[in-house]
Write a protein that holds these residues in place. Structure first.
Motif, PDB file in Angstrom:
ATOM      1  N   ALA A  35       0.011   0.829   4.017  1.00 33.29           N
ATOM      2  CA  ALA A  35      -0.869   0.353   2.962  1.00 33.29           C
ATOM      3  C   ALA A  35      -0.884   1.325   1.786  1.00 33.29           C
ATOM      4  O   ALA A  35      -1.928   1.783   1.368  1.00 33.29           O
ATOM      5  CB  ALA A  35      -2.279   0.158   3.511  1.00 33.29           C
ATOM      6  N   VAL A  36       0.267   1.673   1.250  1.00 30.00           N
ATOM      7  CA  VAL A  36       0.379   2.581   0.118  1.00 30.00           C
ATOM      8  C   VAL A  36       0.277   1.755  -1.165  1.00 30.00           C
ATOM      9  O   VAL A  36       0.971   0.758  -1.321  1.00 30.00           O
ATOM     10  CB  VAL A  36       1.727   3.347   0.154  1.00 30.00           C
ATOM     11  CG1 VAL A  36       1.875   4.217  -1.072  1.00 30.00           C
ATOM     12  CG2 VAL A  36       1.824   4.162   1.423  1.00 30.00           C
ATOM     13  N   PRO A  37      -0.602   2.156  -2.079  1.00 33.04           N
ATOM     14  CA  PRO A  37      -0.750   1.395  -3.322  1.00 33.04           C
ATOM     15  C   PRO A  37       0.559   1.368  -4.116  1.00 33.04           C
ATOM     16  O   PRO A  37       1.280   2.356  -4.165  1.00 33.04           O
ATOM     17  CB  PRO A  37      -1.823   2.167  -4.099  1.00 33.04           C
ATOM     18  CG  PRO A  37      -2.436   3.111  -3.139  1.00 33.04           C
ATOM     19  CD  PRO A  37      -1.475   3.306  -2.023  1.00 33.04           C
ATOM     20  N   GLU A  38       0.826   0.227  -4.743  1.00 35.88           N
ATOM     21  CA  GLU A  38       2.063   0.100  -5.517  1.00 35.88           C
ATOM     22  C   GLU A  38       1.898   0.616  -6.939  1.00 35.88           C
ATOM     23  O   GLU A  38       2.874   1.015  -7.556  1.00 35.88           O
ATOM     24  CB  GLU A  38       2.516  -1.361  -5.533  1.00 35.88           C
ATOM     25  CG  GLU A  38       2.964  -1.841  -4.161  1.00 35.88           C
ATOM     26  CD  GLU A  38       3.471  -3.275  -4.190  1.00 35.88           C
ATOM     27  OE1 GLU A  38       3.823  -3.767  -5.280  1.00 35.88           O
ATOM     28  OE2 GLU A  38       3.517  -3.881  -3.121  1.00 35.88           O
ATOM     29  N   ASP A  39       0.679   0.608  -7.474  1.00 31.87           N
ATOM     30  CA  ASP A  39       0.494   1.086  -8.836  1.00 31.87           C
ATOM     31  C   ASP A  39       0.373   2.606  -8.847  1.00 31.87           C
ATOM     32  O   ASP A  39      -0.059   3.234  -7.884  1.00 31.87           O
ATOM     33  CB  ASP A  39      -0.761   0.444  -9.458  1.00 31.87           C
ATOM     34  CG  ASP A  39      -2.025   0.851  -8.739  1.00 31.87           C
ATOM     35  OD1 ASP A  39      -2.799   1.628  -9.332  1.00 31.87           O
ATOM     36  OD2 ASP A  39      -2.226   0.417  -7.584  1.00 31.87           O
ATOM     37  N   VAL A  40       0.769   3.217  -9.939  1.00 30.09           N
ATOM     38  CA  VAL A  40       0.801   4.671 -10.065  1.00 30.09           C
ATOM     39  C   VAL A  40      -0.602   5.252  -9.992  1.00 30.09           C
ATOM     40  O   VAL A  40      -0.826   6.269  -9.332  1.00 30.09           O
ATOM     41  CB  VAL A  40       1.501   5.091 -11.388  1.00 30.09           C
ATOM     42  CG1 VAL A  40       1.406   6.591 -11.606  1.00 30.09           C
ATOM     43  CG2 VAL A  40       2.936   4.631 -11.385  1.00 30.09           C
ATOM     44  N   HIS A  41      -1.580   4.611 -10.623  1.00 33.64           N
ATOM     45  CA  HIS A  41      -2.944   5.123 -10.598  1.00 33.64           C
ATOM     46  C   HIS A  41      -3.476   5.159  -9.167  1.00 33.64           C
ATOM     47  O   HIS A  41      -4.069   6.144  -8.739  1.00 33.64           O
ATOM     48  CB  HIS A  41      -3.853   4.264 -11.478  1.00 33.64           C
ATOM     49  CG  HIS A  41      -5.278   4.711 -11.481  1.00 33.64           C
ATOM     50  ND1 HIS A  41      -5.678   5.906 -12.031  1.00 33.64           N
ATOM     51  CD2 HIS A  41      -6.391   4.135 -10.973  1.00 33.64           C
ATOM     52  CE1 HIS A  41      -6.975   6.039 -11.876  1.00 33.64           C
ATOM     53  NE2 HIS A  41      -7.438   4.975 -11.226  1.00 33.64           N
ATOM     54  N   GLY A  42      -3.245   4.105  -8.417  1.00 33.63           N
ATOM     55  CA  GLY A  42      -3.691   4.060  -7.017  1.00 33.63           C
ATOM     56  C   GLY A  42      -2.989   5.104  -6.169  1.00 33.63           C
ATOM     57  O   GLY A  42      -3.591   5.709  -5.282  1.00 33.63           O
ATOM     58  N   LEU A  43      -1.720   5.334  -6.475  1.00 38.44           N
ATOM     59  CA  LEU A  43      -0.960   6.337  -5.731  1.00 38.44           C
ATOM     60  C   LEU A  43      -1.493   7.743  -6.011  1.00 38.44           C
ATOM     61  O   LEU A  43      -1.631   8.563  -5.101  1.00 38.44           O
ATOM     62  CB  LEU A  43       0.528   6.243  -6.085  1.00 38.44           C
ATOM     63  CG  LEU A  43       1.468   7.139  -5.307  1.00 38.44           C
ATOM     64  CD1 LEU A  43       1.363   6.850  -3.813  1.00 38.44           C
ATOM     65  CD2 LEU A  43       2.899   6.940  -5.776  1.00 38.44           C
ATOM     66  N   ARG A  44      -1.840   7.992  -7.261  1.00 28.97           N
ATOM     67  CA  ARG A  44      -2.412   9.301  -7.604  1.00 28.97           C
ATOM     68  C   ARG A  44      -3.747   9.521  -6.915  1.00 28.97           C
ATOM     69  O   ARG A  44      -4.040  10.629  -6.453  1.00 28.97           O
ATOM     70  CB  ARG A  44      -2.570   9.426  -9.118  1.00 28.97           C
ATOM     71  CG  ARG A  44      -1.266   9.638  -9.824  1.00 28.97           C
ATOM     72  CD  ARG A  44      -1.433   9.869 -11.288  1.00 28.97           C
ATOM     73  NE  ARG A  44      -0.130  10.046 -11.887  1.00 28.97           N
ATOM     74  CZ  ARG A  44       0.121   9.918 -13.166  1.00 28.97           C
ATOM     75  NH1 ARG A  44      -0.851   9.628 -14.004  1.00 28.97           N
ATOM     76  NH2 ARG A  44       1.329  10.097 -13.635  1.00 28.97           N
ATOM     77  N   GLN A  45      -4.561   8.476  -6.840  1.00 29.27           N
ATOM     78  CA  GLN A  45      -5.840   8.598  -6.134  1.00 29.27           C
ATOM     79  C   GLN A  45      -5.610   8.881  -4.652  1.00 29.27           C
ATOM     80  O   GLN A  45      -6.333   9.674  -4.048  1.00 29.27           O
ATOM     81  CB  GLN A  45      -6.667   7.322  -6.309  1.00 29.27           C
ATOM     82  CG  GLN A  45      -7.239   7.166  -7.693  1.00 29.27           C
ATOM     83  CD  GLN A  45      -8.041   5.884  -7.824  1.00 29.27           C
ATOM     84  OE1 GLN A  45      -7.786   4.902  -7.142  1.00 29.27           O
ATOM     85  NE2 GLN A  45      -9.027   5.904  -8.716  1.00 29.27           N
ATOM     86  N   GLU A  46      -4.617   8.218  -4.074  1.00 31.08           N
ATOM     87  CA  GLU A  46      -4.298   8.425  -2.661  1.00 31.08           C
ATOM     88  C   GLU A  46      -3.832   9.861  -2.422  1.00 31.08           C
ATOM     89  O   GLU A  46      -4.249  10.504  -1.458  1.00 31.08           O
ATOM     90  CB  GLU A  46      -3.223   7.439  -2.216  1.00 31.08           C
ATOM     91  CG  GLU A  46      -2.870   7.524  -0.760  1.00 31.08           C
ATOM     92  CD  GLU A  46      -3.961   7.026   0.171  1.00 31.08           C
ATOM     93  OE1 GLU A  46      -3.904   7.373   1.353  1.00 31.08           O
ATOM     94  OE2 GLU A  46      -4.870   6.322  -0.290  1.00 31.08           O
ATOM     95  N   VAL A  47      -2.994  10.395  -3.284  1.00 33.79           N
ATOM     96  CA  VAL A  47      -2.519  11.772  -3.156  1.00 33.79           C
ATOM     97  C   VAL A  47      -3.693  12.748  -3.293  1.00 33.79           C
ATOM     98  O   VAL A  47      -3.805  13.713  -2.527  1.00 33.79           O
ATOM     99  CB  VAL A  47      -1.414  12.081  -4.191  1.00 33.79           C
ATOM    100  CG1 VAL A  47      -1.118  13.570  -4.261  1.00 33.79           C
ATOM    101  CG2 VAL A  47      -0.161  11.290  -3.867  1.00 33.79           C
ATOM    102  N   ALA A  48      -4.579  12.503  -4.231  1.00 32.95           N
ATOM    103  CA  ALA A  48      -5.747  13.369  -4.407  1.00 32.95           C
ATOM    104  C   ALA A  48      -6.636  13.342  -3.166  1.00 32.95           C
ATOM    105  O   ALA A  48      -7.141  14.387  -2.727  1.00 32.95           O
ATOM    106  CB  ALA A  48      -6.541  12.946  -5.640  1.00 32.95           C
ATOM    107  N   ALA A  49      -6.821  12.161  -2.581  1.00 31.45           N
ATOM    108  CA  ALA A  49      -7.627  12.056  -1.357  1.00 31.45           C
ATOM    109  C   ALA A  49      -6.976  12.810  -0.207  1.00 31.45           C
ATOM    110  O   ALA A  49      -7.656  13.488   0.570  1.00 31.45           O
ATOM    111  CB  ALA A  49      -7.826  10.581  -0.989  1.00 31.45           C
ATOM    112  N   LEU A  50      -5.674  12.718  -0.081  1.00 27.78           N
ATOM    113  CA  LEU A  50      -4.959  13.433   0.982  1.00 27.78           C
ATOM    114  C   LEU A  50      -5.061  14.942   0.796  1.00 27.78           C
ATOM    115  O   LEU A  50      -5.199  15.687   1.772  1.00 27.78           O
ATOM    116  CB  LEU A  50      -3.494  13.001   1.032  1.00 27.78           C
ATOM    117  CG  LEU A  50      -3.246  11.584   1.543  1.00 27.78           C
ATOM    118  CD1 LEU A  50      -1.781  11.210   1.356  1.00 27.78           C
ATOM    119  CD2 LEU A  50      -3.648  11.458   2.990  1.00 27.78           C
TER     120      LEU A  50
END
Length: 130
Positions: A35-50
């Protein structure tokens, strides 16, 4: 033989904590690594959360092996630092003698321990610093 049991218990506790953190992380992310976000903004949020979650992981490790007594060789005594990004965690030490071994655990907060550290324990903490 008792020191082996204590070391095994300490390492089992560390493994349990890491397993629970991994399960919690998976559950927080919806239960699937797909369930990895496809948009760049969502991906950046996911990386920040990790990165925030990873800051609590015991990822800074260092082992110092040494001879605790002059009449013994083989570097059978050791100190290991297990610390997170803030320098919080534990230093485990095993002093190996001719007839026994003793194991010690000292808490560490902010790269410093309230308990007196041996030179080898202090070295393990220094080596674990990024």
């Amino acid at each position: 033989m008792e020191y082996l049991s204590l070391v095994a218990l300490a390492l089992s506790a560390v493994a349990l904590v890491l397993t629970l953190q991994a399960r919690r992380t998976t559950a927080l992310r919806g239960g699937s690594v797909d369930a990895v976000p496809e948009d760049v903004h969502g991906l950046r949020q996911e990386v920040a959360a990790l990165r925030r979650e990873g800051a609590d992981a015991l990822r800074h490790l260092a082992v110092v092996r040494y001879d605790a007594f002059d009449d013994m060789g083989g570097h059978l005594s050791w100190s290991v630092a297990l610390l997170d990004d803030a320098g919080d965690g534990v230093v485990l030490t095993s002093i190996h003698g001719r007839s026994d071994a003793r194991t010690y655990a000292k808490s560490v907060t902010g790269w410093v321990s309230e308990q007196q550290l041996s030179p080898q324990e202090a070295e393990a903490i220094q080596r674990a610093k990024p």
